[in-house]
Design an enzyme around this catalytic site. Sequence first.
Site, PDB file in Angstrom:
ATOM      1  N   SER A 183       0.823  -1.213   0.000  1.00 33.50           N
ATOM      2  CA  SER A 183       0.000   0.000   0.000  1.00 33.50           C
ATOM      3  C   SER A 183       0.853   1.257   0.000  1.00 33.50           C
ATOM      4  O   SER A 183       2.025   1.254   0.375  1.00 33.50           O
ATOM      5  CB  SER A 183      -0.917   0.008   1.216  1.00 33.50           C
ATOM      6  OG  SER A 183      -1.586  -1.224   1.327  1.00 33.50           O
TER       7      SER A 183
HETATM    8  N1  SAH Z   1      -0.759  -5.008   4.023  1.00 31.74           N
HETATM    9  C1  SAH Z   1       0.034  -5.290   2.839  1.00 31.74           C
HETATM   10  C2  SAH Z   1      -0.624  -4.899   1.537  1.00 31.74           C
HETATM   11  C3  SAH Z   1      -1.907  -5.596   1.294  1.00 31.74           C
HETATM   12  S1  SAH Z   1      -2.162  -6.240  -0.303  1.00 31.74           S
HETATM   13  C4  SAH Z   1       1.404  -4.656   2.941  1.00 31.74           C
HETATM   14  O1  SAH Z   1       1.677  -3.952   3.913  1.00 31.74           O
HETATM   15  O2  SAH Z   1       2.220  -4.914   2.055  1.00 31.74           O
HETATM   16  C5  SAH Z   1      -3.542  -7.264   0.113  1.00 31.74           C
HETATM   17  C6  SAH Z   1      -3.156  -8.651   0.453  1.00 31.74           C
HETATM   18  O3  SAH Z   1      -4.328  -9.314   0.900  1.00 31.74           O
HETATM   19  C7  SAH Z   1      -2.644  -9.461  -0.736  1.00 31.74           C
HETATM   20  O4  SAH Z   1      -1.365  -9.934  -0.461  1.00 31.74           O
HETATM   21  C8  SAH Z   1      -3.666 -10.582  -0.870  1.00 31.74           C
HETATM   22  O5  SAH Z   1      -3.081 -11.820  -1.270  1.00 31.74           O
HETATM   23  C9  SAH Z   1      -4.227 -10.673   0.530  1.00 31.74           C
HETATM   24  N2  SAH Z   1      -5.541 -11.289   0.655  1.00 31.74           N
HETATM   25  C10 SAH Z   1      -6.634 -11.154  -0.126  1.00 31.74           C
HETATM   26  N3  SAH Z   1      -7.650 -11.911   0.347  1.00 31.74           N
HETATM   27  C11 SAH Z   1      -7.192 -12.542   1.472  1.00 31.74           C
HETATM   28  C12 SAH Z   1      -7.756 -13.450   2.417  1.00 31.74           C
HETATM   29  N4  SAH Z   1      -9.014 -13.896   2.323  1.00 31.74           N
HETATM   30  N5  SAH Z   1      -6.980 -13.877   3.431  1.00 31.74           N
HETATM   31  C13 SAH Z   1      -5.710 -13.459   3.562  1.00 31.74           C
HETATM   32  N6  SAH Z   1      -5.104 -12.603   2.703  1.00 31.74           N
HETATM   33  C14 SAH Z   1      -5.845 -12.136   1.678  1.00 31.74           C
END
Ligand code: SAH
Length: 207
Positions: free
Chosen positions: A53
């Site tokens: 992000s």
């Molecule tokens: N917080 C992260 C950025 C988030 S990107 C950082 O600091 O880099 C969003 C992430 O959510 C992705 O890696 C995606 O694979 C994950 N995601 C999406 N659905 C999910 C779920 N049901 N359970 C766990 N992770 C999930």
Amino acid sequence: MQFILGLRSKGITDARILQAMEAIPRIDFLAGTFQPRAYADTPLPIDCGQTISQPSVVAKMTQALDVTPRCKVLEIGTGSGYQAAILAKLTRRVYTIERHRQLARLATKRLEALDLGYVTVITGDGSLGLPEQSPFDRILLTAASEDPPAILLGQLRVGGIMVLPVGQSDKVQTLIKIEKTDTNLEYTELGEVRFVPLLEGIAEDIA
Ligand code: SAH
């Protein structure tokens, strides 16, 4: 540092958050090609087609979450591990769930190298939460859901706060803060954001 001044100019006033973001090197959470842009206020690609992000959005979500040093925090969507590292600077107990094994593995390595407090990365479907560790004082979703997941609201302590992007995956979403009181849920809208969607199940990574 320019990075911190930039966050201040975007309305981040909480000194603990600014200190945490100054202390955690965002560059360590990026692949080599993107490292030159580590301190620009922009989201960047990470493995598995996901994104880290934008720093000002990380700061805004963290500020809305109002983490105190004794909070037990759950993050859904570990991604690079950057947001989890910031949370781990602010409190002593952080659990973070990622559906891509490869991302969870990389994030674990990065977080271990930083010698933070208690932060555990779990490979799994975050939409199911972590019942064995609930209730949580704070829950942060960094992937967008059409509605606040009822299972996660059920794992939030009374008096707790949940922050998440809501809306359809390919459109602009709204960042919302939910405060759970003993009688109801109070919602506050915090502006528009754009996140990858919250998907069900563990991803089938190609090794
Ligand atoms: N917080 C992260 C950025 C988030 S990107 C950082 O600091 O880099 C969003 C992430 O959510 C992705 O890696 C995606 O694979 C994950 N995601 C999406 N659905 C999910 C779920 N049901 N359970 C766990 N992770 C999930």
